[in-house]
Design a protein around this motif. Structure first.
Motif, mmCIF file in Angstrom:
data_model
loop_
_atom_site.group_PDB
_atom_site.id
_atom_site.type_symbol
_atom_site.label_atom_id
_atom_site.label_comp_id
_atom_site.label_asym_id
_atom_site.label_seq_id
_atom_site.Cartn_x
_atom_site.Cartn_y
_atom_site.Cartn_z
ATOM 1 N N CYS A 16 0.858 -1.191 0.000
ATOM 2 C CA CYS A 16 0.000 0.000 0.000
ATOM 3 C C CYS A 16 0.888 1.233 0.000
ATOM 4 O O CYS A 16 2.044 1.165 0.400
ATOM 5 N N CYS A 20 -3.416 2.584 6.403
ATOM 6 C CA CYS A 20 -4.585 3.301 6.935
ATOM 7 C C CYS A 20 -4.676 3.049 8.445
ATOM 8 O O CYS A 20 -4.224 2.001 8.937
ATOM 9 N N TYR A 22 -6.977 2.181 10.421
ATOM 10 C CA TYR A 22 -7.846 1.109 10.937
ATOM 11 C C TYR A 22 -7.461 -0.260 10.388
ATOM 12 O O TYR A 22 -8.094 -1.260 10.700
ATOM 13 N N CYS A 23 -6.412 -0.313 9.583
ATOM 14 C CA CYS A 23 -6.170 -1.511 8.773
ATOM 15 C C CYS A 23 -5.317 -2.555 9.474
ATOM 16 O O CYS A 23 -4.213 -2.267 9.934
ATOM 17 N N PHE A 25 -4.949 -5.561 7.710
ATOM 18 C CA PHE A 25 -4.688 -6.520 6.632
ATOM 19 C C PHE A 25 -3.187 -6.708 6.458
ATOM 20 O O PHE A 25 -2.395 -5.876 6.893
ATOM 21 N N SER A 27 -0.552 -5.951 4.754
ATOM 22 C CA SER A 27 -0.114 -4.996 3.727
ATOM 23 C C SER A 27 0.792 -3.960 4.354
ATOM 24 O O SER A 27 0.664 -3.646 5.535
ATOM 25 N N GLY A 66 -4.083 -5.180 0.697
ATOM 26 C CA GLY A 66 -3.188 -4.321 -0.038
ATOM 27 C C GLY A 66 -3.881 -3.476 -1.122
ATOM 28 O O GLY A 66 -5.097 -3.354 -1.172
ATOM 29 N N THR A 67 -3.035 -2.937 -1.953
ATOM 30 C CA THR A 67 -3.495 -2.101 -3.055
ATOM 31 C C THR A 67 -2.895 -2.644 -4.348
ATOM 32 O O THR A 67 -1.813 -2.208 -4.754
ATOM 33 N N ASN A 100 -7.225 1.469 -5.411
ATOM 34 C CA ASN A 100 -7.468 2.624 -4.556
ATOM 35 C C ASN A 100 -7.271 3.910 -5.342
ATOM 36 O O ASN A 100 -6.323 4.018 -6.138
ATOM 37 N N ARG A 137 -6.820 7.585 4.970
ATOM 38 C CA ARG A 137 -6.809 7.224 3.548
ATOM 39 C C ARG A 137 -5.922 8.202 2.768
ATOM 40 O O ARG A 137 -5.731 9.339 3.187
HETATM 41 S S1 SF4 Z 1 -5.556 0.721 1.398
HETATM 42 FE FE1 SF4 Z 1 -6.667 -1.067 2.233
HETATM 43 S S2 SF4 Z 1 -5.136 -2.635 2.586
HETATM 44 FE FE2 SF4 Z 1 -4.038 -0.684 2.284
HETATM 45 S S3 SF4 Z 1 -3.705 0.100 4.341
HETATM 46 FE FE3 SF4 Z 1 -5.620 1.007 3.598
HETATM 47 S S4 SF4 Z 1 -7.253 -0.410 4.278
HETATM 48 FE FE4 SF4 Z 1 -5.275 -1.489 4.460
#
Ligand code: SF4
Length: 415
Positions: A16, A20, A22-23, A25, A27, A66-67, A100, A137
């Motif tokens: 990414c 973010c 809150y993330c 995931f 990534s 991820g992105t 994104n 974001r």
């Molecule tokens: S773009 Fe999606 S995967 Fe990447 S940090 Fe933000 S929420 Fe997480």
């Protein structure tokens, strides 16, 4: 071709631009050199699957992260060239990529078209720039619009928009505005999830004490498919003191939740899963496969798979994954053999996520037992509490059941 078994593919891109708030995931940001190394490793992993999946035909592909849109046009083309060379992909396969705003260019969109990608899932989350900033974001609503119109102009006629409710400081009005603004753009699909404060995220440091609030939260559209895993280590907080807005309280959250279905219905969206809405004929086939327990192969860092009676997870530490693929050693960090009881549990709680519910006939076909024989007591109790309803063929959640679906799902655990 029809005689071959069906297979879904998930390809994980763990990069990414920035994390973010809150993330959780799997990534992280990475430089170009690392991204290239990863793409080359993915291709090697894909080649390694060739023999084992010779007897399958691929019905859907989902490139998630991820992105994924952070990769260059050439890198994505290279991944798809390898997928097409090593798997038999159906002509009408649903092929999705997550993107994104802020990372999509004309050149990339052209490359995605050439690669056969026919469905794009755009991470927007909210139309309110203040809320986007709160979430950490990288983009504004304006940048989302540029991406959305660019993709339409390039002929992508199956678009999803991801949204998140219950953002700190969010009101019912601002959520309504997000829903209406997005619905008026007429994407074919909308995913609407409620924010969950996960350990290891910047938000957890601010809101961790609130984490046990009674929320029916699950993970995003792609997460449902890929079962993305938590990022190891701490995430650097970029939030400032003045941004510490409260999370919406439970009443606001419940009202938001209830309004979502009503409002989207007025715009012609059908709720087909707890958090997913689609125009007629545009439900996400890949995710439906996951909820119906179709076989899927996860490719890439930390990606998980369901093949036959086994669930696997690829190594989720970057260096270990790269080394294992390059040296052709075992790339799995977890393998779980599913007993009959595990399969029954999954059949119930994955199937009940969909508004169509679960089929008694399918249960019998799979397990050679009537559903009542296994779950008679639970079904009677849940129906008595108004959480499920059933007829001769189907069992589904009621509105109240959807509100506390995690509780309902727990009732189907057998051990
Ligand atoms: S773009 Fe999606 S995967 Fe990447 S940090 Fe933000 S929420 Fe997480």
């Amino acid at each position: 071709m029809e005689k071959r078994k069906e297979l879904e593919l998930y390809v994980h891109i763990p990069f990414c631009v920035k994390k973010c708030a809150y993330c959780d995931f799997l990534s992280a940001p990475a430089d170009e050199e690392k991204r290239q190394e990863y793409v080359e490793t993915l291709v090697r992993e894909i080649e390694g699957h060739r023999e084992q999946y010779r007897e399958y035909r691929v019905t859907t592909i989902f490139v998630g992260g991820g992105t994924p849109s952070i990769l260059s046009a050439a890198q994505m083309e290279c991944i798809f060239a390898s997928l097409r060379e090593n798997f038999l992909i159906e002509e009408n396969a649903e092929i999705t990529i997550e993107v994104n705003p802020g990372t999509v260019t004309v050149e990339k969109a052209d490359a995605w078209k050439r690669a056969g990608i026919n469905r794009i899932s755009i991470g927007l989350q909210t139309v309110n720039d203040e809320e986007l900033r709160m979430l950490g974001r990288i983009h504004t609503f304006e940048q989302f619009l540029e991406t959305y119109y660019l993709l339409r102009k390039k002929g992508f006629m199956n678009l999803n928009v991801d949204l998140i409710s219950a953002i700190p400081g969010q009101t019912q009005d601002s959520w309504r505005k997000t829903l209406c603004t997005v619905a008026e753009l007429e994407p074919e699909h909308i995913s609407a999830y409620s924010l969950i404060v996960e350990e290891g995220t910047s938000f957890y440091k601010l809101y961790g004490d609130d984490k046990d609030r009674d929320r029916d939260v699950d993970t995003s559209e792609t997460t449902a498919v890929s079962e993305r895993y938590r990022v190891c280590g701490s995430v650097k907080s970029e939030l400032k003191e003045r941004e510490y807005l409260p999370l919406p309280n439970e009443d606001v959250e419940r009202a938001i939740y209830e309004e979502t279905e009503k409002l989207l219905q007025q715009y012609g969206y059908n709720r087909y899963e707890i958090s997913n809405y689609a125009k007629k004929g545009y439900a996400c086939r890949h995710n439906e496969g996951y909820w119906r327990r179709k076989e899927y192969l996860g490719i890439g860092l930390g990606a998980s798979s369901l093949i036959g009676k086994q669930r696997y997870r690829n190594l989720s530490r970057y260096d270990e994954y790269i080394d294992a693929v390059q040296n052709r050693t075992d790339i799995h960090e977890e393998t779980e053999y599913l007993e009959k009881t595990n399969e029954m549990e999954e059949f119930m709680f994955l199937g009940l996520r969909m508004m169509e519910g679960v089929s008694r006939t399918k249960f019998y076909e799979n397990f050679e037992k009537e559903i009542e024989e296994v779950y008679g007591e639970q079904l009677m109790r849940l129906a008595g509490d108004g959480l499920i309803r059933s007829d001769e063929e189907r069992i589904e959640l009621t509105k109240r059941g959807i509100d506390i679906s995690n509780y309902v799902f727990e009732q189907f655990l057998l051990e």
